[in-house]
Design an enzyme around this catalytic site. Structure first.
Site, PDB file in Angstrom:
ATOM      1  N   HIS A 121       4.691 -15.856 -22.575  1.00  0.00           N
ATOM      2  CA  HIS A 121       3.746 -15.433 -21.545  1.00  0.00           C
ATOM      3  C   HIS A 121       2.622 -16.477 -21.516  1.00  0.00           C
ATOM      4  O   HIS A 121       2.286 -17.042 -22.557  1.00  0.00           O
ATOM      5  CB  HIS A 121       3.206 -14.065 -21.963  1.00  0.00           C
ATOM      6  CG  HIS A 121       2.385 -13.347 -20.940  1.00  0.00           C
ATOM      7  ND1 HIS A 121       1.078 -13.673 -20.683  1.00  0.00           N
ATOM      8  CD2 HIS A 121       2.677 -12.291 -20.132  1.00  0.00           C
ATOM      9  CE1 HIS A 121       0.601 -12.847 -19.768  1.00  0.00           C
ATOM     10  NE2 HIS A 121       1.549 -12.004 -19.412  1.00  0.00           N
ATOM     11  N   ASP A 198       3.554 -12.128 -30.762  1.00  0.00           N
ATOM     12  CA  ASP A 198       3.054 -11.439 -29.574  1.00  0.00           C
ATOM     13  C   ASP A 198       3.979 -10.236 -29.355  1.00  0.00           C
ATOM     14  O   ASP A 198       5.098 -10.375 -28.866  1.00  0.00           O
ATOM     15  CB  ASP A 198       3.078 -12.405 -28.387  1.00  0.00           C
ATOM     16  CG  ASP A 198       2.782 -11.709 -27.065  1.00  0.00           C
ATOM     17  OD1 ASP A 198       2.624 -10.478 -27.039  1.00  0.00           O
ATOM     18  OD2 ASP A 198       2.726 -12.425 -26.044  1.00  0.00           O
ATOM     19  N   GLN A 201       5.337  -6.790 -25.604  1.00  0.00           N
ATOM     20  CA  GLN A 201       6.505  -6.256 -24.913  1.00  0.00           C
ATOM     21  C   GLN A 201       7.442  -5.515 -25.880  1.00  0.00           C
ATOM     22  O   GLN A 201       8.405  -4.905 -25.459  1.00  0.00           O
ATOM     23  CB  GLN A 201       7.232  -7.438 -24.271  1.00  0.00           C
ATOM     24  CG  GLN A 201       7.843  -7.223 -22.924  1.00  0.00           C
ATOM     25  CD  GLN A 201       6.948  -6.599 -21.880  1.00  0.00           C
ATOM     26  OE1 GLN A 201       7.266  -5.514 -21.415  1.00  0.00           O
ATOM     27  NE2 GLN A 201       5.863  -7.229 -21.479  1.00  0.00           N
ATOM     28  N   LYS A 224       0.360  -0.944 -22.339  1.00  0.00           N
ATOM     29  CA  LYS A 224       1.818  -0.971 -22.186  1.00  0.00           C
ATOM     30  C   LYS A 224       2.501   0.109 -23.022  1.00  0.00           C
ATOM     31  O   LYS A 224       3.722   0.240 -22.999  1.00  0.00           O
ATOM     32  CB  LYS A 224       2.362  -2.362 -22.530  1.00  0.00           C
ATOM     33  CG  LYS A 224       1.946  -3.402 -21.477  1.00  0.00           C
ATOM     34  CD  LYS A 224       2.430  -4.793 -21.772  1.00  0.00           C
ATOM     35  CE  LYS A 224       1.901  -5.745 -20.687  1.00  0.00           C
ATOM     36  NZ  LYS A 224       2.224  -7.149 -20.953  1.00  0.00           N
ATOM     37  N   CYS A 362       4.017 -14.372 -15.162  1.00  0.00           N
ATOM     38  CA  CYS A 362       3.133 -15.074 -16.106  1.00  0.00           C
ATOM     39  C   CYS A 362       3.944 -15.886 -17.110  1.00  0.00           C
ATOM     40  O   CYS A 362       3.549 -16.020 -18.276  1.00  0.00           O
ATOM     41  CB  CYS A 362       2.215 -14.118 -16.870  1.00  0.00           C
ATOM     42  SG  CYS A 362       1.105 -13.215 -15.830  1.00  0.00           S
TER      43      CYS A 362
HETATM   44  C1  LIG Z   1       1.551  -8.257 -20.979  1.00  0.00           C
HETATM   45  C2  LIG Z   1       1.811  -9.362 -21.916  1.00  0.00           C
HETATM   46  C3  LIG Z   1       0.777 -10.167 -22.404  1.00  0.00           C
HETATM   47  C4  LIG Z   1      -0.645 -10.040 -21.937  1.00  0.00           C
HETATM   48  O1  LIG Z   1      -1.175  -8.785 -22.169  1.00  0.00           O
HETATM   49  P1  LIG Z   1      -2.617  -8.401 -21.610  1.00  0.00           P
HETATM   50  O2  LIG Z   1      -2.650  -6.923 -21.752  1.00  0.00           O
HETATM   51  O3  LIG Z   1      -2.653  -8.851 -20.169  1.00  0.00           O
HETATM   52  O4  LIG Z   1      -3.626  -9.101 -22.432  1.00  0.00           O
HETATM   53  C5  LIG Z   1       1.091 -11.139 -23.318  1.00  0.00           C
HETATM   54  N1  LIG Z   1       2.356 -11.329 -23.749  1.00  0.00           N
HETATM   55  C6  LIG Z   1       3.371 -10.576 -23.305  1.00  0.00           C
HETATM   56  C7  LIG Z   1       4.748 -10.806 -23.833  1.00  0.00           C
HETATM   57  C8  LIG Z   1       3.138  -9.578 -22.364  1.00  0.00           C
HETATM   58  O5  LIG Z   1       4.152  -8.841 -21.921  1.00  0.00           O
END
Ligand SMILES: *Cc1c(COP(=O)(O)O)cnc(C)c1O
Length: 404
Positions: A121, A198, A201, A224, A362
């Site tokens: 992302h 990260d 997801q 999320k 993104c």
């Molecule tokens: C949504 C997402 C982000 C960013 O999250 P924010 O809530 O916008 O800070 C970063 N990495 C992944 C894999 C995402 O799905």
């Protein structure tokens, strides 16, 4: 087995009509919907205990502080962190990654290397590029194959004693790939590098165990996982959080301030400057309780069924191609239809009440890799149904006729 109708009744927005049609919400990768318990917990906070935390001796301030710290404990349990002070409240994944990247500015030297993956992302690319500009470090990219799987033999080759930190998503938001992070964590450590995961997801689908994974940092967003926007978690190993300098200066993060010198507060407060999203932090605990009550086994079972059924139904559409066909995949389907721009399909099916995401998600480097402008992404949550997939497939067929 999950009683999906019962679950759906927990989410008031799902019974809404959009553009005169029953809402089919397949944009869960962007944000999840919120159950009534979460919506209620937000107003309950403001109605009953609203006060600033860690500041006043008065009763409401104590109640708010206790609720905030209880929630931190819930998050600690949820990800199995060793200590509560390893669990920092942030405003979300983006904030968490920037906090760590900023901290590494004091560690990196020119020529040091940072490894990111080809399927990140933007929020897990740009902060590291900014760090490279600041420090003279070099960004290297772990490549992927045409199925959307990271190539581990290439990862092994990229790792060296120059590598200071590896950063990779647990699950790709654009492709749904589940990355072999345990392997990647162990390899990074063998090379003497730190590793950030990260998990934005991943947490909607599974419960990460940060001690078992042995990662140095794990970040995610509350919105999320059925929680509110503007709150998230940065897990960091105690030793790393003690080593990194604070990200922001201000109230709450200090021990003592004089004009000559300021000493910083202990963890977690060192990284929690200013008044945080108190309601968000408290209610994130409510959201996690809700997800655990539904049960991650149930969530995974329902989502696997949706992934399999959705893949099968979508592939019946002539000219449709799925991007992201990894062996290990979660309930995200990115696709295009030959000769039609994803945006056009998205716009037409929106008129039919169906919410999907179109564009680069993104993750522009992924689109460049596949040489496409973007995709249509349907991302399913445990409250979605196979019947909704049928509605989407019929809508896409209609749109296709209109557009060709
Ligand atoms: C949504 C997402 C982000 C960013 O999250 P924010 O809530 O916008 O800070 C970063 N990495 C992944 C894999 C995402 O799905």
């Amino acid at each position: 087995m999950l009683d999906v109708n019962k679950i759906r009744a927990d989410f008031p927005i799902l019974s809404q009509k959009v553009n005169g049609k029953a809402l089919v919400y397949f944009d869960n990768g962007a944000t999840s919907q919120k159950p009534q318990v979460v919506i209620d917990a937000i107003s309950k906070y403001y109605q009953e205990i609203n006060a600033n935390i860690h500041r006043g001796v008065h009763t409401l301030s104590q109640l708010a502080t206790d609720a905030y710290e209880i929630s931190r404990g819930k998050l600690q349990n949820h990800i199995n962190a060793k200590f509560p002070h390893e669990v920092l409240f942030t405003s979300g994944t983006t904030h968490g990654i920037n906090l760590v990247a900023n901290g590494f500015a004091s560690i990196l030297k020119p020529g040091d290397e940072i490894l990111v993956s080809a399927m990140e992302h933007h929020s897990n690319i740009v902060p590291w590029q900014m760090l490279c500009e600041k420090t003279g470090a070099i960004l290297r990219v772990i490549p992927m194959n045409l199925n959307g799987e990271l190539i581990m033999s290439e990862y092994d080759k990229l790792l060296s004693d120059k590598t200071k930190i590896v950063t990779v998503n647990h699950i790709s938001n654009a492709l749904g790939t589940v990355n072999p992070i345990k392997y990647m964590i162990d390899k990074a450590h063998e090379a003497g590098a730190a590793i950030l995961i990260d998990g934005a997801q991943a947490v909607p689908h599974l419960k990460p165990d940060v001690q078992e994974l042995n990662c140095d940092f794990y970040v995610f967003s509350g919105h999320k996982i059925c929680g509110p926007t503007g709150v998230g978690i940065l897990y960091g190993k105690e030793a790393w959080l003690n080593k990194l300098p604070p990200y922001q200066g201000g109230g709450e993060m200090i021990k003592e301030v004089t004009f000559e010198k300021t000493t910083y507060a202990e963890l977690p407060h060192k990284f929690e400057a200013g008044t945080p999203n108190i309601a968000g932090g408290i209610v994130l605990g409510t959201a996690v309780d809700y997800m655990n009550e539904v049960g991650f086994d149930n969530i995974q079972q329902q989502e696997l069924e949706l992934l399999e059924y959705g893949t099968k139904r979508l592939l019946e559409i002539e000219g449709l191609k799925i991007f992201g066909t990894a062996a290990a995949k979660t309930s995200v389907i990115s696709f295009n239809i030959e000769g039609i721009h994803p945006y056009d399909i998205g716009t037409i099916i929106d008129k039919l009440g169906i919410a999907v995401r179109t564009g680069h998600h993104c993750a522009q480097p992924i689109m460049d890799f596949f040489k496409i402008p973007g995709t249509i992404r349907a991302s399913f949550a445990f409250y979605n149904t196979p019947e909704e997939i049928d509605v989407m497939v019929e809508a896409i067929k209609k749109a296709k006729v209109m557009l060709s």
